[in-house]
Design an enzyme around this catalytic site. Structure first.
Site, PDB file in Angstrom:
ATOM      1  N   TYR B 131     -34.881  -8.153  28.084  1.00 67.02           N
ATOM      2  CA  TYR B 131     -34.494  -7.243  26.994  1.00 67.02           C
ATOM      3  C   TYR B 131     -35.469  -7.450  25.838  1.00 67.02           C
ATOM      4  O   TYR B 131     -35.432  -8.469  25.159  1.00 67.02           O
ATOM      5  CB  TYR B 131     -33.066  -7.576  26.588  1.00 67.02           C
ATOM      6  N   LYS B 159     -36.600  -3.966  29.866  1.00 67.12           N
ATOM      7  CA  LYS B 159     -36.084  -2.914  28.973  1.00 67.12           C
ATOM      8  C   LYS B 159     -36.975  -2.923  27.739  1.00 67.12           C
ATOM      9  O   LYS B 159     -36.881  -3.843  26.920  1.00 67.12           O
ATOM     10  CB  LYS B 159     -34.636  -3.256  28.620  1.00 67.12           C
TER      11      LYS B 159
END
Lengths: 301, 301
Positions: B131, B159
């Protein structure tokens, strides 16, 4: 309590918990050196990585070991709910003041931060120090917001992250801020490398990382800067400059932890993973720097 | 599970706790719309403000309500120790994957972040999505570091927070990153305003805030962008642009919370204090925008 040297000790810890036996002597050294106050569980004390229970316990130990010297503790947390619980714990455990930073995950607006301080100060019976540290909180105070918050009840000090380079720019910064906050609110300098400059520019207190380890050296520097004895202050500042260079490059926490290990104050780096200790080559640089500075500390009885 | 639309629902909550009765229907709406996966307790799900117990409970509810649709959850925390506990909880509760961001208080070095991912991935038996969200974690990945981490076992997706403006710049960004990570690792776009651009530039998945509220609209946009049907995709993107403008100005969480309230999905803003809801004038702007967009959602059965 917001005057002179406020020393911020490490919290000795490893992955299994707090090392209480190493923590207590750290506080006792500060008290016997005569610091004006102790700030436990600041960024240097790793508050952000500890549980509510651990923070309560560390504060209790500090208040007991400080023997009457005022102890301040951080009550910062991401969620207001948790801040209020921490404020309650801090007051019960005998904190003389609380330090409070608007730490953020979602970036905060000025209005959110103002309301946060409003809610927290209205639930306090001890003084609060506003903790302005954009490097860790990721919130940037404007001077205007500082002025609004400083007018809330119980706000007694502001801990600013540093002053701009150069006496003129530093003086201007402090005069601007001073013009916006009530005179009852003390201005304090943080960021050890610019501490002497901050005091000379008008800050009343130095919230010090190095003060948590070498309190005599930092007290001496504080008193000389306060008294305007520039030549003697300049000599100490020059000796400390190589240390400040390491602070700037590797972060004051990692360097403070390495100093404490090299001086035998702690057995494990006071760094919760994912933070890693300095590598061996930086540690060697530090050893050379410390040789000069540690001499300074023991000469100042 | 790392393909198409991954919808990130809010966690309905107030100062007293999680509203489970409002949470479950949020998940059910996503499943019945046919999203490819559900990402609970992302930034939109307020993981950073919740306790370990609350995070475990929310995940259990989500897995149950998702009825076989893969559920990913965040295991991010400041301290490695806590991350490892959260990873254990997530796997026990049936997460199909974990989302992990290097959230920081003390700024982290590249080496610290690499070691962190190394330690976390070696303790996992489900896939991990890296992330990358500097706005909340305050850590900035280089593409080189992404490449090193993507080669660790169990890393299955990254991501990223968005792509630069312009098809050419976006394409270059994704090609550069793609050249550094193994082909088994999916690239996913976050930051709803640049999602369509990210998919067109080669991202395989859209990790979507709006997808957690208007899944049909976001599924349609995803499929059109994937199929290269630029004209139809452009029509939906134009309709959504005023919403993206609000996301950019006020933060996607505050806007998503207001959307959910206006559509009757939640009764209280899903915003833990110190976060504050949008003021009434912004809420009125949102109402006007939603009138267009909510029509789009119900037309797409």
């Amino acid at each position: 309590m917001f005057q002179g040297l406020s020393a911020f000790p490490l919290t000795p810890l490893d992955e299994t918990g707090i090392n209480e036996k190493e923590f207590i002597p750290l506080i006792e050294r500060l008290v016997s050196a005569g610091v004006d106050s102790v700030g436990v569980l600041g960024s240097t004390g790793n508050y952000a990585y500890l549980t509510r229970t651990q923070r309560e316990r560390v504060l209790q130990l500090a208040v007991q070991a400080a023997g009457g010297v005022p102890v301040m503790t951080s009550i910062s947390a991401l969620r207001t709910l948790d801040v209020l619980h921490l404020a309650e714990d801090a007051q019960k455990a005998g904190a003389s003041a609380v330090l409070f930073a608007p730490v953020s995950y979602q970036p905060l607006t000025d209005e959110e931060v103002y309301h946060l301080y409003e809610q927290v100060t209205s639930n306090l019976s001890v003084p609060l120090c506003v903790y302005d540290n954009p490097n860790t909180t990721h919130f940037r105070f404007s001077d205007e917001l500082h002025g609004r918050i400083a007018n809330l009840p119980n706000v007694a000090a502001i801990k600013i992250p540093g002053v701009p380079a150069g006496a003129e720019a530093a003086g201007l910064r402090i005069r601007n801020l001073r013009g916006l906050v009530p005179s009852r609110v003390a201005l304090g300098i943080s960021g050890d490398p610019s501490a002497a400059a901050g005091i000379k520019a008008g800050c009343e207190v130095w919230f010090s990382v190095l003060g948590g380890l070498l309190p005599k050296t930092c007290l001496k520097l504080t008193r000389l800067a306060q008294a305007g004895r520039e030549e003697e202050e300049g000599q100490i500042s020059s000796l400390l400059e190589p240390l400040w260079a390491l602070f700037r490059q590797y972060g004051s926490l990692r360097v403070a932890s390495a100093i404490a290990q090299q001086l035998g104050f702690i057995s494990e780096p006071a760094l919760p993973l994912p933070l890693l200790p300095l590598n061996s080559s930086v540690n060697e640089q530090l050893t050379a720097v410390l040789r000069e500075v540690a001499g300074l500390e023991s000469l100042q009885n």
